[in-house]
Design a protein around this motif. Structure first.
Motif, PDB file in Angstrom:
ATOM      1  N   ALA A  85       0.850  -1.166  -0.078  1.00  0.00           N
ATOM      2  CA  ALA A  85      -0.024   0.085  -0.142  1.00  0.00           C
ATOM      3  C   ALA A  85       0.960   1.091  -0.068  1.00  0.00           C
ATOM      4  O   ALA A  85       0.551   2.402  -0.646  1.00  0.00           O
ATOM      5  CB  ALA A  85      -0.897   0.156   1.076  1.00  0.00           C
ATOM      6  N   GLY A  86       2.050   1.024   0.868  1.00  0.00           N
ATOM      7  CA  GLY A  86       3.126   2.481   0.958  1.00  0.00           C
ATOM      8  C   GLY A  86       3.374   2.679  -0.507  1.00  0.00           C
ATOM      9  O   GLY A  86       3.476   3.904  -0.953  1.00  0.00           O
ATOM     10  N   LEU A  87       3.831   1.580  -1.172  1.00  0.00           N
ATOM     11  CA  LEU A  87       4.538   1.898  -2.516  1.00  0.00           C
ATOM     12  C   LEU A  87       3.393   2.354  -3.396  1.00  0.00           C
ATOM     13  O   LEU A  87       3.562   2.848  -4.425  1.00  0.00           O
ATOM     14  CB  LEU A  87       5.202   0.627  -3.049  1.00  0.00           C
ATOM     15  N   LEU A  88       2.244   1.804  -3.531  1.00  0.00           N
ATOM     16  CA  LEU A  88       1.359   2.179  -4.356  1.00  0.00           C
ATOM     17  C   LEU A  88       0.877   3.664  -4.181  1.00  0.00           C
ATOM     18  O   LEU A  88       0.800   4.250  -5.218  1.00  0.00           O
ATOM     19  CB  LEU A  88      -0.091   1.271  -4.052  1.00  0.00           C
ATOM     20  N   ILE A  89       0.782   4.009  -2.926  1.00  0.00           N
ATOM     21  CA  ILE A  89       0.422   5.352  -2.741  1.00  0.00           C
ATOM     22  C   ILE A  89       1.560   6.285  -3.312  1.00  0.00           C
ATOM     23  O   ILE A  89       1.387   7.507  -3.725  1.00  0.00           O
ATOM     24  CB  ILE A  89       0.106   5.761  -1.066  1.00  0.00           C
ATOM     25  N   TRP A  90       2.773   5.892  -2.904  1.00  0.00           N
ATOM     26  CA  TRP A  90       4.018   6.504  -3.575  1.00  0.00           C
ATOM     27  C   TRP A  90       3.913   6.884  -5.110  1.00  0.00           C
ATOM     28  O   TRP A  90       4.029   7.827  -5.498  1.00  0.00           O
ATOM     29  CB  TRP A  90       5.310   6.124  -2.860  1.00  0.00           C
ATOM     30  N   LEU A  91       3.575   5.742  -5.608  1.00  0.00           N
ATOM     31  CA  LEU A  91       3.555   5.920  -7.075  1.00  0.00           C
ATOM     32  C   LEU A  91       2.603   6.863  -7.623  1.00  0.00           C
ATOM     33  O   LEU A  91       2.934   7.547  -8.474  1.00  0.00           O
ATOM     34  CB  LEU A  91       3.168   4.577  -7.731  1.00  0.00           C
ATOM     35  N   ILE A  92       1.510   6.856  -6.897  1.00  0.00           N
ATOM     36  CA  ILE A  92       0.319   7.569  -7.498  1.00  0.00           C
ATOM     37  C   ILE A  92       0.791   9.306  -7.167  1.00  0.00           C
ATOM     38  O   ILE A  92       0.728   9.978  -8.019  1.00  0.00           O
ATOM     39  CB  ILE A  92      -0.873   7.399  -6.553  1.00  0.00           C
ATOM     40  N   VAL A  93       1.429   9.208  -5.839  1.00  0.00           N
ATOM     41  CA  VAL A  93       1.892  10.841  -5.836  1.00  0.00           C
ATOM     42  C   VAL A  93       3.165  11.135  -6.750  1.00  0.00           C
ATOM     43  O   VAL A  93       2.977  12.338  -7.304  1.00  0.00           O
ATOM     44  CB  VAL A  93       2.390  10.958  -4.432  1.00  0.00           C
ATOM     45  N   PHE A  94       3.853  10.436  -6.792  1.00  0.00           N
ATOM     46  CA  PHE A  94       5.270  10.622  -7.763  1.00  0.00           C
ATOM     47  C   PHE A  94       4.671  11.006  -9.242  1.00  0.00           C
ATOM     48  O   PHE A  94       5.295  11.761  -9.806  1.00  0.00           O
ATOM     49  CB  PHE A  94       6.097   9.334  -7.770  1.00  0.00           C
TER      50      PHE A  94
END
Length: 449
Positions: A31-40
């Motif tokens: 979940a953390g990586l997915l959220i980061w990918l969206i923000v990035f």
């Protein structure tokens, strides 16, 4: 664009795969990586769109700099004659400085994108490792999981950086191509009408009916202009500069559409025939002919591209350019330079006349076709033109009245209106513009009646 597609698809698949693997190891990591990918991704798109106007500005300044340089080089003779080298150097330096400023601003914002990208990568790397460390302490992850996570992240970061670089290249290319794209989007002002038919010229009769035309709003070039030229008639237009002589020929060739009225050839409205067939029926010799940077043979043959070499040479002989062509080392294979700069003005005009002779169209338009010739060459060309004019409808624009004395009709134009119409012998006996021009050019040898 292909490079972007090839970069994005693997990155997308890789990101989905890594998120899935991390989810399988621990939902918090996934979940953390997915959220980061969206923000990035969102920030990347916002920043790239933000910098786009600065790229457009830099591309515009680059075009202006190229224009300043091209303008100076193409007018090199004028610059030299008027001692303008320091001034032109200053203008070019100013254009370069403006480009440098715009380019520096775009590069600065590009650096900001790299800085944000680097910060986000360091942040997520540290955050995921911190979370993984906490999970390892609780016995939920192994040392192998640490190595797996780090390997995945490094691979993902590398691919994301490459994809971001390609995206910026695309936006740079879009910025540079924007001006050209705007030009390509401009619709053609003159085009074939729906259902336009090919023009078949028989007699070559030309008629202008109540033609009104202006180049700019409020600047009327022709107003309710009426003219009838019978088939096979030779007509000359004379008058002061700006009277509308060249405008008449441009409208006949349909370089522009009339604002009102219509123009007919053999009863066909030229607005309802195909442009290709219309211009195929007219041979045009301009005042300042421009040649292709090709051989003399190709330039003459452009009048009729399926002509044989012997036909080209015969046309060149009739235009009296065969003589100077044969003196050149490569003869008809000689390249003439960009726009024909390697030839004199008179030589270019004779090549243009040879091209018109080869075309052998039923309607002939000569716009100051002998203006760049010396008296001897003009006499030779006049003989060639006499042969060329036989059986054709001819329109001649001339300032030197001696070149139109033998025309069937001479039309005097002033301010877009016909002020006199007749033969030379008739017009010189009448008070008016033609007689005044003739007296000036003939040295005043005519006696007043």
């Amino acid at each position: 664009m292909d490079a972007v597609v090839f970069q994005l698809y693997p990155v997308l698949l890789l990101a989905v795969g890594i998120v899935y693997v991390l989810f399988s190891r621990n939902p918090i990591l996934g979940a953390g990586l997915l959220i980061w990918l969206i923000v990035f991704t969102t920030l990347q798109l916002i920043l790239i769109r933000t910098i786009h106007p600065y790229r457009l500005k830099a591309a515009g300044e680059d075009s202006k700099m190229t224009g300043v340089l091209s303008d100076s080089l193409s007018n090199q003779a004028t610059v030299t004659l008027f001692s303008g080298v320091p001034y032109e150097r200053q203008r070019f330096a100013g254009a370069v400085e403006r480009l440098k400023t715009a380019q520096y601003r775009a590069w600065k914002y590009d650096d900001n994108i790299w800085a944000v990208q680097g910060f986000l990568i360091v942040f997520v790397n540290a955050a995921l490792l911190f979370i993984a460390l906490a999970l390892w302490k609780r016995g939920l992850l192994t040392v192998g999981d640490f190595i797996l996570i780090q390997a995945y992240l490094l691979t993902l970061f590398e691919r994301l950086v490459q994809a971001g670089r390609e995206m910026r290249h695309v936006f740079n290319a879009v910025a540079e191509a924007t001006e050209m794209a705007e030009v390509l989007r401009i619709p053609h002002e003159v085009r074939d009408a729906p259902g336009a038919l090919p023009l078949v010229v028989g007699k070559g009769e030309i008629r202008f009916r109540d033609v009104t035309f202006n180049y700019q709003e409020g600047n009327v070039a022709l107003q309710k202009f009426n003219l009838h030229i019978t088939g096979g008639e030779r007509v000359a237009f004379v008058g002061p500069s700006g009277a509308g002589k060249t405008t008449v020929t441009k409208l006949l060739l349909r370089f522009y559409d009339v604002n009102d009225g219509n123009i007919e050839i053999d009863g066909y409205d030229i607005a309802n025939v195909t442009l290709e067939s219309l211009r195929e029926a007219i041979a045009f010799v301009p005042q300042d002919p421009v040649l292709f940077h090709r051989s003399l043979l190709e330039n003459i043959r452009y009048g009729r591209r399926d002509a044989t070499e012997n036909e080209v040479i015969e046309a060149a002989k009739k235009a009296h350019c065969h003589e100077f062509i044969t003196t050149l080392p490569k003869g008809y294979g000689t390249f003439v330079g960009e726009r024909g700069v390697k030839l004199s003005g008179g030589e270019r005009q004779r090549i243009a006349i040879a091209r018109a002779i080869l075309k052998n169209a039923p309607i002939l338009v000569l716009d100051e076709a002998t203006s760049s010739l010396d008296s001897e060459s003009e006499a030779l060309i006049q003989d060639a033109l006499e042969t060329l004019m036989k059986g054709k409808t001819v329109i001649v624009i001339a300032h030197r009245l001696s070149t139109v004395m033998k025309m069937d009709r001479i039309i005097v134009l002033e301010d877009g209106r016909i002020t006199a119409d007749g033969r030379h012998e008739e017009l010189i006996t009448q008070d008016g513009r033609y007689r005044t021009l003739w007296n000036i050019q003939a040295g005043g040898f005519l006696t007043d009646n």
